[in-house]
Scaffold this motif. Structure first.
Motif, PDB file in Angstrom:
ATOM      1  N   LEU A   1      48.633  14.135  66.976  1.00 24.23           N
ATOM      2  CA  LEU A   1      47.526  12.527  66.922  1.00 24.23           C
ATOM      3  C   LEU A   1      48.079  11.336  66.130  1.00 24.23           C
ATOM      4  N   ALA A   2      47.759  12.649  64.676  1.00 26.41           N
ATOM      5  CA  ALA A   2      48.541  11.728  63.482  1.00 26.41           C
ATOM      6  C   ALA A   2      49.849  11.391  63.486  1.00 26.41           C
ATOM      7  N   LYS A   3      50.877  11.728  63.859  1.00 31.24           N
ATOM      8  CA  LYS A   3      52.441  10.901  64.179  1.00 31.24           C
ATOM      9  C   LYS A   3      51.944  10.122  65.040  1.00 31.24           C
ATOM     10  N   ARG A   4      51.274   9.916  66.016  1.00 29.69           N
ATOM     11  CA  ARG A   4      51.736   8.892  67.043  1.00 29.69           C
ATOM     12  C   ARG A   4      51.109   7.352  66.821  1.00 29.69           C
ATOM     13  N   PHE A   5      49.727   7.916  65.804  1.00 27.71           N
ATOM     14  CA  PHE A   5      49.150   6.275  65.690  1.00 27.71           C
ATOM     15  C   PHE A   5      49.152   5.948  64.019  1.00 27.71           C
ATOM     16  N   TRP A   6      49.362   6.559  63.622  1.00 29.42           N
ATOM     17  CA  TRP A   6      49.449   5.898  61.361  1.00 29.42           C
ATOM     18  C   TRP A   6      50.872   6.427  61.220  1.00 29.42           C
ATOM     19  N   GLN A   7      52.183   6.542  62.354  1.00 27.98           N
ATOM     20  CA  GLN A   7      53.444   6.873  61.501  1.00 27.98           C
ATOM     21  C   GLN A   7      53.973   5.320  61.147  1.00 27.98           C
ATOM     22  N   ASP A   8      53.117   4.172  61.816  1.00 35.33           N
ATOM     23  CA  ASP A   8      53.732   3.348  61.314  1.00 35.33           C
ATOM     24  C   ASP A   8      52.870   2.511  59.901  1.00 35.33           C
ATOM     25  N   LYS A   9      52.509   3.071  59.883  1.00 39.23           N
ATOM     26  CA  LYS A   9      51.288   2.459  58.902  1.00 39.23           C
ATOM     27  C   LYS A   9      52.014   3.126  57.525  1.00 39.23           C
ATOM     28  N   LEU A  10      52.435   4.484  57.267  1.00 40.13           N
ATOM     29  CA  LEU A  10      53.010   5.253  56.077  1.00 40.13           C
ATOM     30  C   LEU A  10      54.741   4.259  56.048  1.00 40.13           C
ATOM     31  N   GLY A  11      54.521   4.657  54.991  1.00 36.34           N
ATOM     32  CA  GLY A  11      56.245   4.152  53.499  1.00 36.34           C
ATOM     33  C   GLY A  11      57.255   4.635  54.098  1.00 36.34           C
ATOM     34  N   PRO A  12      58.257   4.598  54.117  1.00 35.55           N
ATOM     35  CA  PRO A  12      58.678   5.065  54.725  1.00 35.55           C
ATOM     36  C   PRO A  12      59.171   6.474  53.175  1.00 35.55           C
ATOM     37  N   PRO A  13      59.966   7.890  54.021  1.00 36.38           N
ATOM     38  CA  PRO A  13      59.799   8.869  52.934  1.00 36.38           C
ATOM     39  C   PRO A  13      61.182   8.734  51.989  1.00 36.38           C
ATOM     40  N   LYS A  14      60.910   9.739  51.185  1.00 34.75           N
ATOM     41  CA  LYS A  14      61.524   9.066  50.263  1.00 34.75           C
ATOM     42  C   LYS A  14      62.251  10.555  49.753  1.00 34.75           C
ATOM     43  N   LEU A  15      63.993   9.656  50.498  1.00 34.87           N
ATOM     44  CA  LEU A  15      64.356  11.068  50.361  1.00 34.87           C
ATOM     45  C   LEU A  15      65.221  11.480  48.951  1.00 34.87           C
ATOM     46  N   TYR A  16      65.896  12.693  49.100  1.00 32.27           N
ATOM     47  CA  TYR A  16      66.397  13.698  48.217  1.00 32.27           C
ATOM     48  C   TYR A  16      67.266  12.287  47.073  1.00 32.27           C
ATOM     49  N   LYS A  17      67.039  12.535  46.175  1.00 28.00           N
ATOM     50  CA  LYS A  17      68.547  11.563  45.252  1.00 28.00           C
ATOM     51  C   LYS A  17      69.161  12.545  43.820  1.00 28.00           C
ATOM     52  N   PRO A  18      70.195  12.898  44.218  1.00 25.72           N
ATOM     53  CA  PRO A  18      70.726  14.011  43.429  1.00 25.72           C
ATOM     54  C   PRO A  18      69.917  13.405  42.313  1.00 25.72           C
ATOM     55  N   PRO A  19      69.967  14.186  41.028  1.00 23.85           N
ATOM     56  CA  PRO A  19      70.335  13.533  39.392  1.00 23.85           C
ATOM     57  C   PRO A  19      71.483  12.412  38.544  1.00 23.85           C
ATOM     58  N   LYS A  20      70.931  12.020  38.116  1.00 22.86           N
ATOM     59  CA  LYS A  20      72.464  11.188  37.858  1.00 22.86           C
ATOM     60  C   LYS A  20      72.809  11.984  36.438  1.00 22.86           C
ATOM     61  N   SER A  21      74.292  12.583  36.561  1.00 19.51           N
ATOM     62  CA  SER A  21      74.688  13.349  35.447  1.00 19.51           C
ATOM     63  C   SER A  21      75.535  12.751  33.938  1.00 19.51           C
TER      64      SER A  21
END
Length: 307
Positions: free
Chosen positions: A287-307
């Protein structure tokens, strides 16, 4: 000039003044009636007092229920296998019908987990004997047995206890135990009571119990299907939330793989008690995914640390 219409407050004052005059203006006839009524008040109060006293006294004095444990089988220290019954012979005297239930105890506390008890057959009033029994589907050590006497409406009226030293285990014993000589006749007597004695209030769990049992059983396959589909289709934070109900199953699986002894009854209890809540969590997540997915921001993808 036209006369001014009386206001509402003036009308109320006039009515109130008339009531006061009728109440407090002396009237010989009414005063005499009032005085006679006042003189009759003590007589009325005495009659009410007598009615309350005689109305609270029962028609006949009810004798207390007498319940006594006559014998226990096995009587001494004994190790029983699972589903091997502990029999209790009961003597009673009562003016009302009674039913009896047995439960093993440890240090005075009833042992409810894994207990299977006798059906509480309704016994006729008067003096008589009854049989109660209990056994356990999991390893249990008991130092006492408690007999509970109930009336026909399943209200507790008396309790008696007796000391025992009995252990239930899952491993079979070398020689099966033979019950005492008085057990078989009393079992047949209890069966006749169950077959031929009318019980006005038999123990029925009703529609709600049947519905809950059906939901518990149906929740297991439904949970498996929903869990697999969510793990396949959900991504990122939704998949992480869908994994949460799996952790208790992993803990139980680890205990079983590690060789720790967990009773079968406890595993079944865990399966049918926890699975409906796990399924409820997945339904709320859907239910949460069906009704609130559009209201949440995009997920933060994993970014490797800068060398």
């Amino acid at each position: 000039m036209p006369e001014k219409a009386p206001e509402k407050d003036d009308c109320f004052d006039a009515v109130f003044q008339g009531i006061l005059e009728r109440l407090f203006t002396p009237n010989p006839d009414k005063t005499s009636v009032l005085m006679r009524s006042v003189k009759l008040l003590p007589v009325i109060f005495r009659l009410l007092f007598l009615v309350l006293i005689f109305g609270s006294v029962p028609a006949h004095a009810t004798e207390p229920v007498q319940v006594e444990i006559v014998a226990v089988d096995p009587a001494g220290q004994m190790t029983l296998t699972e589903e091997d019954k502990l029999f209790v012979k009961i003597s009673y005297a009562s003016e009302d019908p009674l039913r009896f239930r047995a439960i093993a105890t440890w240090s005075g506390s009833p042992l409810e987990v894994g207990a299977i008890r006798n059906p509480a057959v309704l016994h006729a009033p008067g003096e008589g004997e009854a049989l109660a029994w209990v056994f356990y589907t999991n390893p249990t050590h008991a130092d006492g047995v408690k007999i509970t006497a109930l009336d026909e409406k399943w209200q507790v009226v008396a309790e008696v206890t007796a000391a025992i030293d009995v252990t239930w285990q899952t491993e079979p014993v070398a020689t099966p135990r033979e019950p005492a000589a008085w057990v078989s006749p009393m079992i047949r007597g209890e069966q006749r009571q169950m077959d031929y004695v009318y019980d006005p209030a038999p123990q029925k769990y009703g529609m709600l119990y049947d519905l809950l049992f059906f939901l518990n059983v149906a929740s297991v396959p439904i949970y498996l299907l929903v869990q697999v589909q969510m793990l396949r289709r959900y991504r990122y934070r939704w998949r992480e939330l869908a994994v949460i109900p799996i952790f208790p199953y992993l803990i139980v699986g680890f205990y079983m793989i590690a060789g720790l002894d967990i009773e079968r009854s406890l595993l079944i209890t865990f399966l049918f008690r926890y699975t409906p809540f796990a399924l409820l969590w997945l339904c709320l997540l859907w239910l949460a995914k069906r009704f609130w997915q559009d209201k949440l921001g995009p997920p933060k993808l994993y970014k490797p640390p800068k060398s």
